[in-house]
Design a protein around this motif. Structure first.
Motif, PDB file in Angstrom:
ATOM      1  N   PRO A 143     -25.855  74.823 -56.971  1.00  0.00           N
ATOM      2  CA  PRO A 143     -24.822  73.953 -57.157  1.00  0.00           C
ATOM      3  C   PRO A 143     -24.070  74.342 -58.199  1.00  0.00           C
ATOM      4  N   GLU A 196     -24.350  69.966 -62.136  1.00  0.00           N
ATOM      5  CA  GLU A 196     -25.712  69.022 -61.608  1.00  0.00           C
ATOM      6  C   GLU A 196     -25.054  67.622 -61.445  1.00  0.00           C
ATOM      7  N   ASN A 197     -25.663  67.122 -60.252  1.00  0.00           N
ATOM      8  CA  ASN A 197     -25.369  65.738 -59.941  1.00  0.00           C
ATOM      9  C   ASN A 197     -23.807  65.392 -59.958  1.00  0.00           C
ATOM     10  N   LYS A 198     -22.957  66.509 -59.558  1.00  0.00           N
ATOM     11  CA  LYS A 198     -21.545  66.259 -59.468  1.00  0.00           C
ATOM     12  C   LYS A 198     -21.013  67.095 -58.476  1.00  0.00           C
ATOM     13  N   THR A 199     -20.193  66.599 -57.510  1.00  0.00           N
ATOM     14  CA  THR A 199     -19.350  67.117 -56.486  1.00  0.00           C
ATOM     15  C   THR A 199     -17.898  67.357 -56.796  1.00  0.00           C
ATOM     16  N   GLU A 217     -12.338  65.036 -60.170  1.00  0.00           N
ATOM     17  CA  GLU A 217     -13.384  64.837 -61.085  1.00  0.00           C
ATOM     18  C   GLU A 217     -13.215  65.309 -62.527  1.00  0.00           C
ATOM     19  N   GLU A 257     -19.420  72.162 -68.968  1.00  0.00           N
ATOM     20  CA  GLU A 257     -19.709  72.436 -67.425  1.00  0.00           C
ATOM     21  C   GLU A 257     -18.255  73.393 -67.194  1.00  0.00           C
TER      22      GLU A 257
END
Length: 402
Positions: A242, A245-248, A266, A272
């Motif tokens: 991915p 983590e926990n983000k598209t 986003e 990140e």
């Protein structure tokens, strides 16, 4: 206990125990070295610096001119070229406390050596694997597509799984390059997921039907189309983890003419953004590499990619290291003789190192710490690119990057 008797963690570890542990470490490392089996083996250079030379011999030309009676023709010379490589060291160790040594019923040095041997073997195998999988001769399934991101799996039809035809194509290429066989066959290194798909073919021969145990390669499972297969879970898998983590990540702003800037829908923090630099991404089938990031909130965070890219608002940004829809892509290496070279693990290539309780002097004033470790000197090089082919396929399974 007599003071003359050596225990496994006395300061006077016997030569016999040192030899035993060293052999035990190597015995546990060797089974992991699947990718080493088929390369030229070269000893670690002694007192020769950090460079090692692998030799590559050029084939002799055809001798089509007839001999003249009574006249000795000119002799020929071997044409040898060298590939130089820099050796590097790798290693890890485990610390053992005095309380652990005194109170445990197990031989902790032995247990640590077993674990370290497995780690050393897996590490050295991966180093060779990564070199081999950087080769320039790539075949995508049966050649139906031209890039990794076009490979598909898990569809009702049209999956790019391993087939006998793909193996035949790779073997045919090696033959056209005059690659010598390794023994009586070419050899392929294959992942169990891919082997599962291939073994359904009725032409598949189990290794027990054609080979005596003493002639088997480590990990050999069978053959097909004149290629013998060695199976390992360490065969290379390409699949993107991915992006965050926990983000598209999605595209915020369309650009009809295209640019290298991608504005995000986003937010993006500094950490990140740093993790994304260098990653490959897939935007509507366009594979790009992130070369820079700008952190910020929604609408101000953006990526810079390596090529001009046409975007639509709402486009999803996905990992780009695997196949289509980020399907796992498996590498099957088909090898001829002398395709690559590796350093040996004997003769200094892999060492077992034990430091006894009390061996650190004032750094360990109460004799509380011992250690057990390994250190390896290693390099691997591709020598003749045309003597190896990397077949990339999907599988009926969908593995994880390794």
């Amino acid at each position: 206990m007599s003071e003359s008797i050596n225990t496994t963690l006395d300061t006077g570890l016997s030569h016999e125990m040192v030899t035993f542990y060293s052999d035990y470490l190597i015995d546990n490392a060797v089974p992991k070295l699947v990718h080493d089996q088929f390369g030229q083996k070269h000893p670690i250079p002694k007192n020769g610096g950090k460079t090692i030379q692998f030799r590559r011999y050029s084939p002799l030309p055809k001798a089509t001119v007839p001999l003249t009676e009574g006249v000795t023709p000119d002799g020929q010379k071997l044409e040898v070229s060298t590939v130089e490589s820099t050796v590097r060291q790798y290693g890890r160790y485990i610390e053992l406390s005095d309380m652990l040594v005194m109170t445990s019923i197990d031989n902790n040095v032995l247990q640590a050596t077993k674990l370290l041997g497995n780690q050393a073997g897996a590490t050295l195998d991966t180093i060779t694997r990564e070199v081999l999988n950087g080769g320039t001769n790539v075949q995508y399934a049966e050649g139906q597509v031209n890039s990794r991101d076009q490979l598909v799996g898990g569809q009702e039809s049209g999956n790019h799984y391993m087939t006998v035809e793909a193996i035949r194509l790779a073997a045919r290429y090696l033959k056209t390059q005059n690659a010598e066989k390794i023994g009586d066959s070419y050899v392929a290194i294959i992942h169990p997921d891919v082997a599962y798909d291939l073994m359904h073919d009725p032409a598949w021969q189990n290794v027990k039907t054609y080979c005596d145990p003493e002639d088997m390669y480590a990990g050999e499972i069978g053959r097909i189309a004149g290629v013998r297969f060695v199976e390992t879970t360490e065969a290379k898998i390409f699949k993107g983890r991915p992006l965050l983590e926990n983000k598209t990540l999605t595209v915020r702003t369309a650009n009809g003419t295209g640019s290298t800037a991608v504005t995000l829908n986003e937010s993006l923090t500094v950490s990140e953004g740093e993790k994304l630099i260098g990653r490959k991404i897939n935007i509507n089938g366009q594979i790009r590499t992130i070369v820079n990031t700008v952190n910020g909130g929604v609408g101000s965070a953006r990526l810079t990619v390596d090529q001009i890219t046409v975007l639509e608002a709402g486009d999803e940004i996905r990992p780009g290291e695997g196949g289509r829809d980020n399907r796992a892509v498996y590498a099957t290496l088909v090898l001829g003789e002398n395709a690559y070279g590796v350093t040996e693990i004997q003769g200094g290539g892999l060492r077992h190192i034990v430091k006894q309780l009390g061996s650190s002097g004032t750094a360990d004033p109460l004799d509380q710490r011992a250690s057990c470790g390994w250190k390896a000197t290693r390099t691997a090089e591709r020598l003749v690119e045309p003597f190896m082919v990397r077949i990339e396929t999907c599988s009926s399974f969908d593995g994880e990057e390794n």
